[in-house]
Design a protein around this motif. Structure first.
Motif, PDB file in Angstrom:
ATOM      1  N   PRO A 154      50.029  76.693  56.153  1.00  0.00           N
ATOM      2  CA  PRO A 154      48.946  75.916  56.766  1.00  0.00           C
ATOM      3  C   PRO A 154      49.295  75.320  58.124  1.00  0.00           C
ATOM      4  O   PRO A 154      48.395  75.012  58.908  1.00  0.00           O
ATOM      5  N   GLY A 155      50.569  75.194  58.454  1.00  0.00           N
ATOM      6  CA  GLY A 155      50.963  74.658  59.748  1.00  0.00           C
ATOM      7  C   GLY A 155      50.721  75.617  60.904  1.00  0.00           C
ATOM      8  O   GLY A 155      50.775  75.221  62.063  1.00  0.00           O
ATOM      9  N   ILE A 156      50.446  76.881  60.580  1.00  0.00           N
ATOM     10  CA  ILE A 156      50.202  77.890  61.608  1.00  0.00           C
ATOM     11  C   ILE A 156      48.699  77.928  61.881  1.00  0.00           C
ATOM     12  O   ILE A 156      47.908  78.249  60.995  1.00  0.00           O
ATOM     13  N   ASP A 157      48.303  77.596  63.097  1.00  0.00           N
ATOM     14  CA  ASP A 157      46.900  77.603  63.494  1.00  0.00           C
ATOM     15  C   ASP A 157      46.353  79.032  63.421  1.00  0.00           C
ATOM     16  O   ASP A 157      46.964  79.957  63.976  1.00  0.00           O
ATOM     17  N   GLN A 158      45.209  79.217  62.754  1.00  0.00           N
ATOM     18  CA  GLN A 158      44.676  80.560  62.541  1.00  0.00           C
ATOM     19  C   GLN A 158      44.340  81.266  63.852  1.00  0.00           C
ATOM     20  O   GLN A 158      44.711  82.427  64.043  1.00  0.00           O
ATOM     21  N   ALA A 159      43.659  80.601  64.763  1.00  0.00           N
ATOM     22  CA  ALA A 159      43.278  81.250  66.028  1.00  0.00           C
ATOM     23  C   ALA A 159      44.513  81.634  66.838  1.00  0.00           C
ATOM     24  O   ALA A 159      44.577  82.733  67.409  1.00  0.00           O
ATOM     25  N   VAL A 160      45.506  80.754  66.875  1.00  0.00           N
ATOM     26  CA  VAL A 160      46.744  81.034  67.603  1.00  0.00           C
ATOM     27  C   VAL A 160      47.494  82.198  66.941  1.00  0.00           C
ATOM     28  O   VAL A 160      48.015  83.087  67.618  1.00  0.00           O
ATOM     29  N   HIS A 161      47.516  82.213  65.598  1.00  0.00           N
ATOM     30  CA  HIS A 161      48.205  83.280  64.871  1.00  0.00           C
ATOM     31  C   HIS A 161      47.538  84.633  65.116  1.00  0.00           C
ATOM     32  O   HIS A 161      48.216  85.633  65.410  1.00  0.00           O
ATOM     33  N   GLU A 162      46.214  84.671  65.002  1.00  0.00           N
ATOM     34  CA  GLU A 162      45.513  85.933  65.221  1.00  0.00           C
ATOM     35  C   GLU A 162      45.665  86.411  66.660  1.00  0.00           C
ATOM     36  O   GLU A 162      45.812  87.607  66.910  1.00  0.00           O
ATOM     37  N   ALA A 163      45.692  85.487  67.621  1.00  0.00           N
ATOM     38  CA  ALA A 163      45.934  85.862  69.021  1.00  0.00           C
ATOM     39  C   ALA A 163      47.356  86.402  69.181  1.00  0.00           C
ATOM     40  O   ALA A 163      47.583  87.360  69.936  1.00  0.00           O
ATOM     41  N   GLY A 164      48.323  85.809  68.482  1.00  0.00           N
ATOM     42  CA  GLY A 164      49.701  86.289  68.522  1.00  0.00           C
ATOM     43  C   GLY A 164      49.840  87.682  67.940  1.00  0.00           C
ATOM     44  O   GLY A 164      50.543  88.537  68.502  1.00  0.00           O
ATOM     45  N   ILE A 165      49.157  87.938  66.812  1.00  0.00           N
ATOM     46  CA  ILE A 165      49.190  89.279  66.221  1.00  0.00           C
ATOM     47  C   ILE A 165      48.561  90.282  67.186  1.00  0.00           C
ATOM     48  O   ILE A 165      49.096  91.374  67.408  1.00  0.00           O
ATOM     49  N   ALA A 166      47.419  89.915  67.778  1.00  0.00           N
ATOM     50  CA  ALA A 166      46.755  90.805  68.731  1.00  0.00           C
ATOM     51  C   ALA A 166      47.657  91.077  69.935  1.00  0.00           C
ATOM     52  O   ALA A 166      47.715  92.207  70.437  1.00  0.00           O
ATOM     53  N   SER A 167      48.387  90.065  70.394  1.00  0.00           N
ATOM     54  CA  SER A 167      49.322  90.235  71.512  1.00  0.00           C
ATOM     55  C   SER A 167      50.438  91.204  71.127  1.00  0.00           C
ATOM     56  O   SER A 167      50.804  92.097  71.906  1.00  0.00           O
ATOM     57  N   SER A 168      50.982  91.047  69.916  1.00  0.00           N
ATOM     58  CA  SER A 168      52.022  91.971  69.443  1.00  0.00           C
ATOM     59  C   SER A 168      51.481  93.398  69.353  1.00  0.00           C
ATOM     60  O   SER A 168      52.167  94.353  69.725  1.00  0.00           O
ATOM     61  N   LEU A 169      50.237  93.546  68.885  1.00  0.00           N
ATOM     62  CA  LEU A 169      49.632  94.880  68.809  1.00  0.00           C
ATOM     63  C   LEU A 169      49.448  95.487  70.201  1.00  0.00           C
ATOM     64  O   LEU A 169      49.662  96.689  70.391  1.00  0.00           O
ATOM     65  N   ALA A 170      49.068  94.669  71.176  1.00  0.00           N
ATOM     66  CA  ALA A 170      48.942  95.165  72.556  1.00  0.00           C
ATOM     67  C   ALA A 170      50.308  95.607  73.072  1.00  0.00           C
ATOM     68  O   ALA A 170      50.422  96.655  73.735  1.00  0.00           O
ATOM     69  N   ASN A 171      51.342  94.824  72.763  1.00  0.00           N
ATOM     70  CA  ASN A 171      52.703  95.204  73.161  1.00  0.00           C
ATOM     71  C   ASN A 171      53.128  96.496  72.478  1.00  0.00           C
ATOM     72  O   ASN A 171      53.758  97.353  73.103  1.00  0.00           O
ATOM     73  N   LEU A 172      52.801  96.630  71.195  1.00  0.00           N
ATOM     74  CA  LEU A 172      53.121  97.853  70.450  1.00  0.00           C
ATOM     75  C   LEU A 172      52.416  99.055  71.081  1.00  0.00           C
ATOM     76  O   LEU A 172      53.042 100.105  71.277  1.00  0.00           O
ATOM     77  N   ALA A 173      51.144  98.890  71.420  1.00  0.00           N
ATOM     78  CA  ALA A 173      50.405  99.982  72.056  1.00  0.00           C
ATOM     79  C   ALA A 173      51.080 100.391  73.360  1.00  0.00           C
ATOM     80  O   ALA A 173      51.325 101.590  73.590  1.00  0.00           O
ATOM     81  N   SER A 174      51.400  99.440  74.216  1.00  0.00           N
ATOM     82  CA  SER A 174      52.063  99.756  75.479  1.00  0.00           C
ATOM     83  C   SER A 174      53.387 100.460  75.237  1.00  0.00           C
ATOM     84  O   SER A 174      53.734 101.427  75.928  1.00  0.00           O
ATOM     85  N   TYR A 175      54.132  99.983  74.249  1.00  0.00           N
ATOM     86  CA  TYR A 175      55.455 100.528  73.959  1.00  0.00           C
ATOM     87  C   TYR A 175      55.379 101.992  73.509  1.00  0.00           C
ATOM     88  O   TYR A 175      56.060 102.851  74.052  1.00  0.00           O
ATOM     89  N   VAL A 176      54.546 102.275  72.496  1.00  0.00           N
ATOM     90  CA  VAL A 176      54.513 103.648  71.964  1.00  0.00           C
ATOM     91  C   VAL A 176      53.746 104.602  72.877  1.00  0.00           C
ATOM     92  O   VAL A 176      54.084 105.778  72.946  1.00  0.00           O
ATOM     93  N   GLU A 177      52.736 104.089  73.593  1.00  0.00           N
ATOM     94  CA  GLU A 177      51.999 104.960  74.500  1.00  0.00           C
ATOM     95  C   GLU A 177      52.872 105.362  75.682  1.00  0.00           C
ATOM     96  O   GLU A 177      52.786 106.483  76.169  1.00  0.00           O
ATOM     97  N   ARG A 178      53.725 104.468  76.138  1.00  0.00           N
ATOM     98  CA  ARG A 178      54.654 104.743  77.244  1.00  0.00           C
ATOM     99  C   ARG A 178      55.718 105.763  76.794  1.00  0.00           C
ATOM    100  O   ARG A 178      56.101 106.643  77.543  1.00  0.00           O
ATOM    101  N   ALA A 179      56.185 105.609  75.541  1.00  0.00           N
ATOM    102  CA  ALA A 179      57.240 106.487  75.008  1.00  0.00           C
ATOM    103  C   ALA A 179      56.707 107.894  74.741  1.00  0.00           C
ATOM    104  O   ALA A 179      57.466 108.858  74.771  1.00  0.00           O
ATOM    105  N   GLY A 180      55.407 107.974  74.402  1.00  0.00           N
ATOM    106  CA  GLY A 180      54.821 109.256  74.007  1.00  0.00           C
ATOM    107  C   GLY A 180      54.524 110.112  75.171  1.00  0.00           C
ATOM    108  O   GLY A 180      54.594 111.246  75.305  1.00  0.00           O
TER     109      GLY A 180
END
Length: 155
Positions: free
Chosen positions: A129-155
């Protein structure tokens, strides 16, 4: 009922490439930390029942105090289930004195072929409960954007 946080995106890479990036130490260090953070893996055991310990450091801790210290979040992650190239299930526990960050959060990474790419959906359950939902979901989305950049660049 426990809270569920979600984020998803389509990545222009095949499921196998995305799956590999979820289970490679150097890859995780590169893409998993959301914007405003950097990460370092202290130990690594990529198998069911294994896992890793990541130290996430805030680049500017003034705006985002850490869970473990003023500038860091330390998380121990267990690989609960690995189904190549479809799913990775992780159980994450933050190292924190504050009881609002206690408990085991489960993160399920679903990978599904989507045309020439992969639809990646991350579902987090039993989020402390100490993790703010909006901040957490934005963090996950940021990690997914980083993942996309990482694998798309490698491919």
């Amino acid at each position: 009922m426990s809270r569920i946080d979600r984020a998803g995106r389509v990545i222009a890479a095949p499921p196998a490439a995305v799956y590999d990036a979820l289970l490679d130490r150097e890859s995780l260090e590169a893409w998993l930390p959301p914007d405003g953070m950097r990460g370092r893996i202290e130990w690594w055991d990529p198998r069911p029942g294994g896992g890793f310990r990541m130290v996430l450091t805030y680049l500017d801790p003034a705006d985002s105090p850490g869970k473990t210290s003023d500038a860091t979040d330390v998380v121990d992650v267990e690989f609960a289930d690995l189904v190549p190239p479809e799913r990775v299930v992780q159980r994450a526990v933050f190292e924190a004195d504050d009881p609002s960050y206690a408990g085991t959060m489960t993160l399920t990474w679903h990978l599904a072929a989507a045309g020439d790419g992969t639809e990646v959906t991350v579902t987090a359950t039993d989020v402390p409960p100490g993790i703010d939902q909006a901040v957490h979901e934005a963090g996950i989305a940021s990690s997914l954007a980083n993942l996309a950049s990482y694998v798309e660049r490698a491919g």
